[in-house]
Design a protein around this motif. Structure first.
Motif, PDB file in Angstrom:
ATOM      1  N   ARG A 204      -9.217   8.246 -14.946  1.00  0.00           N
ATOM      2  CA  ARG A 204      -9.431   7.399 -13.766  1.00  0.00           C
ATOM      3  C   ARG A 204      -8.410   6.273 -13.662  1.00  0.00           C
ATOM      4  N   GLN A 205      -7.396   6.313 -14.520  1.00  0.00           N
ATOM      5  CA  GLN A 205      -6.346   5.298 -14.445  1.00  0.00           C
ATOM      6  C   GLN A 205      -5.437   5.590 -13.263  1.00  0.00           C
ATOM      7  N   PRO A 206      -5.282   4.652 -12.333  1.00  0.00           N
ATOM      8  CA  PRO A 206      -4.439   4.908 -11.160  1.00  0.00           C
ATOM      9  C   PRO A 206      -2.982   5.137 -11.558  1.00  0.00           C
TER      10      PRO A 206
ATOM     11  N   GLY B  14      15.028  17.302   1.164  1.00  0.00           N
ATOM     12  CA  GLY B  14      15.372  16.105   1.903  1.00  0.00           C
ATOM     13  C   GLY B  14      14.517  14.894   1.613  1.00  0.00           C
ATOM     14  N   GLY B  15      13.610  14.980   0.649  1.00  0.00           N
ATOM     15  CA  GLY B  15      12.778  13.811   0.392  1.00  0.00           C
ATOM     16  C   GLY B  15      11.774  14.018  -0.721  1.00  0.00           C
ATOM     17  N   TRP B  16      10.786  13.150  -0.732  1.00  0.00           N
ATOM     18  CA  TRP B  16       9.746  13.175  -1.759  1.00  0.00           C
ATOM     19  C   TRP B  16       8.382  13.030  -1.097  1.00  0.00           C
ATOM     20  N   LEU B  17       7.401  13.700  -1.670  1.00  0.00           N
ATOM     21  CA  LEU B  17       6.009  13.440  -1.334  1.00  0.00           C
ATOM     22  C   LEU B  17       5.434  12.557  -2.435  1.00  0.00           C
ATOM     23  N   ALA B  18       4.728  11.522  -2.056  1.00  0.00           N
ATOM     24  CA  ALA B  18       4.114  10.633  -3.032  1.00  0.00           C
ATOM     25  C   ALA B  18       2.634  10.494  -2.725  1.00  0.00           C
ATOM     26  N   GLN B  19       1.822  10.521  -3.770  1.00  0.00           N
ATOM     27  CA  GLN B  19       0.393  10.324  -3.582  1.00  0.00           C
ATOM     28  C   GLN B  19      -0.197   9.741  -4.862  1.00  0.00           C
ATOM     29  N   ASP B  20      -1.370   9.171  -4.736  1.00  0.00           N
ATOM     30  CA  ASP B  20      -2.102   8.714  -5.909  1.00  0.00           C
ATOM     31  C   ASP B  20      -2.583   9.920  -6.699  1.00  0.00           C
TER      32      ASP B  20
ATOM     33  N   GLU C 206       0.829  -1.204   0.000  1.00  0.00           N
ATOM     34  CA  GLU C 206       0.000   0.000   0.000  1.00  0.00           C
ATOM     35  C   GLU C 206       0.860   1.249   0.000  1.00  0.00           C
ATOM     36  N   THR C 207       1.856   1.273   0.858  1.00  0.00           N
ATOM     37  CA  THR C 207       2.840   2.360   0.864  1.00  0.00           C
ATOM     38  C   THR C 207       4.220   1.709   0.812  1.00  0.00           C
ATOM     39  N   PRO C 208       4.810   1.626  -0.370  1.00  0.00           N
ATOM     40  CA  PRO C 208       6.096   0.935  -0.526  1.00  0.00           C
ATOM     41  C   PRO C 208       7.157   1.476   0.433  1.00  0.00           C
TER      42      PRO C 208
END
Length: 524
Positions: A361-363, A372-378, A199-201
């Motif tokens: 609507r394609q995920p 210092g990092g990354w934000l990741a979201q769908d 779900e969250t790698p």
């Protein structure tokens, strides 16, 4: 050691493009050729002398080709430091010959996934021996040259011609950098595909292939380039450009926003005009020409120098309207020959065709770098059906209002927060974007509606009789009342404020119909 004479090469490629010419050029220089499987067969069929890797290792290819190069006589030849006495002695004892050139490109995993192949096929296209050899050879850049892309074959030949059949250290270092970039991108593609099992790698990787170097980024002092991720998602990165100069960083960013917005509309011809990544006009119509004109009328000033996206084939009538002002980019699934002829007269106008539109609507995963990092979201694929709109006021919207509410809500998803959108009769008539206060966005959108009325010669604001969408809830009634004062008759918003009751009461007092979606669409 700087120059390494090229005496022995190992070739194992999935992409056979340019293979025969490469083999012939190496053989002409007296280079011994080692190879595997299909590569060896192709070279032999071309009349070249090739030694199978199986002859070198003493082991046949096995397990459907899964095991063929994972052997000390291969990796020793790639990794040995030739000027190290211990390494040289080990080579002599174990009969390991040095490999001066490694030419490997990998199983087409990215293309296999993009084709929609089943899981078993995708897994079989995960290369193991190839990346292992590439990493080994690239590590030993003092002695081994690695080539992973057919596009570098010509550079290799030029290097050998310039150095009497040898490779130099700067060339090998450059090739090592390319090689590690390739294996990193390959592993990232596999990891991204595998990440669906988490779900969250725990770890994430992003990779792309250089598609277009750019003169600069958002501003002239910023370096920039476009990379493609191999997903083949229809859009600006994979589109065909028919005319005009190269797209700039800002062009690509805005065009992406435009095509992703217009792809939301499938029932009717639709046009979106984008400026600085925000819509300045969106409309549907009986034809694309009508939709364009109505989108243009929403904000004629901002449309100048903008990006136009269409959800259907660009036709001559629409092309003539678009060329009435300066437009940077037009993107559509296709364009007629007549439309392309009309555009040809505007040499600075870029025309892009995508073949089809992206699926909104394609995920997919979105990533943004922070310090210092990354934000990741769908990706925001959120969708609320009309049947799930919840009427919260005494007055319910009419069918015509519901159609406009749907359009306004769809556009709100693509407008920078805080977002307020007025729509009337299937076209935006006022858009307020990116303000710190929702009330300010409401006022800006209302001001835009007054401008529309002035341009079109209307007796009153174009917002009179319109509907309005807010990308997030109204925390107070003031933003909603500003919309009512502008002339809106129906409202769509997520709801969920602590003061929803106050806002609903204010809507009832103002004679507004209002629906809640239960979903917000922040876009930062």
């Amino acid at each position: 050691m700087t120059a390494v004479p090229l005496k022995r090469a190992l070739i194992s490629v999935s992409d056979k493009g340019g293979l025969i010419e490469l083999g012939q050029a190496l053989a002409a220089r007296g280079v011994e050729l080692l190879s595997t499987g299909g590569s060896a067969k192709a070279l032999r069929d071309a009349g070249l002398t090739v030694k199978d890797v199986a002859e070198v290792t003493g082991f046949p290819e096995m397990m459907d080709g899964r095991v063929k190069t994972l052997h000390p006589k291969v990796h020793g030849g790639l990794l040995a430091l030739r000027d190290n006495p211990d390494h040289a002695a080990a080579m002599d004892v174990h009969g390991i010959g040095g490999i001066d050139l490694l030419v490997v490109n990998l199983y087409p995993f990215e293309a296999t996934v993009a084709s929609g192949a089943d899981e078993a096929t995708c897994i079989e296209n995960i290369d193991i021996g190839g990346p292992a050899m590439i990493r080994a050879g690239a590590k030993n850049q003092g002695f081994t040259c690695v080539v992973t892309d057919p596009e570098d074959y010509a550079a290799l030949m030029a290097e050998l011609d310039a150095n009497d059949g040898a490779t130099t250290l700067p060339f090998r270092q450059r090739q090592s950098a390319i090689a590690y970039g390739r294996t990193a991108a390959y592993d990232a593609a596999v990891a991204t595909w595998m990440a669906r099992f988490e779900e969250t790698p725990r770890r994430v990787a992003a990779a792309g292939r250089l598609a277009q170097p750019m003169r600069y980024g958002e501003n002239p002092h910023q370096a920039a380039a476009l990379y493609v991720d191999g997903s083949n998602r229809p859009g600006v990165a994979t589109a065909t450009q028919h005319q005009g100069k190269d797209l700039s960083y800002n062009n690509i960013n805005d065009t992406d926003a435009a095509v992703e917005l217009v792809a939301e509309f499938t029932a009717d011809p639709a046009v979106a005009i984008i400026k600085h990544a925000n819509p300045c006009g969106v409309a549907t119509g009986a034809t694309l020409a009508e939709a364009y004109q109505r989108a243009f009328d929403c904000d004629r000033t901002s449309a100048f120098g903008g990006i136009v996206a269409l959800n259907g084939t660009l036709d001559a009538d629409t092309a003539r309207l678009i060329t009435g002002i300066f437009t940077e980019v037009v993107i559509a699934p296709a364009a007629t020959d007549e439309a392309r002829e009309i555009f040809a007269a505007k040499k600075n106008l870029r025309l892009l065709t995508t073949g089809t539109l992206p699926d909104p609507r394609q995920p997919r995963r979105m990533m943004k770098q922070v310090a210092g990092g990354w934000l990741a979201q769908d990706h925001d694929t959120g969708f609320v059906a009309d049947a799930d709109f919840r009427v919260v006021t005494k007055l319910a919207p009419t069918d015509a209002q519901l159609r406009d509410l749907r359009l306004a809500w769809t556009v709100a998803k693509h407008v920078k927060s805080n977002a307020i959108i007025y729509v009337k009769d299937g076209a935006t008539v006022g858009i307020g974007a990116g303000q710190m206060s929702r009330v300010d966005s409401s006022r800006i959108a209302a001001r835009k509606a007054l401008d529309v009325a002035e341009v079109l010669g209307l007796p009153q604001s174009a917002a009179v009789g319109s509907v309005v969408a807010s990308d997030a809830f109204f925390p107070f009634a003031d933003g909603l009342l500003a919309a009512a004062e502008a002339g809106a008759t129906a409202v769509i918003q997520p709801g969920g404020s602590m003061r929803d009751d106050e806002v609903i009461a204010a809507a009832d007092d103002a004679g507004l119909a209002m629906v809640f979606t239960g979903m917000r669409h922040f876009r930062h």
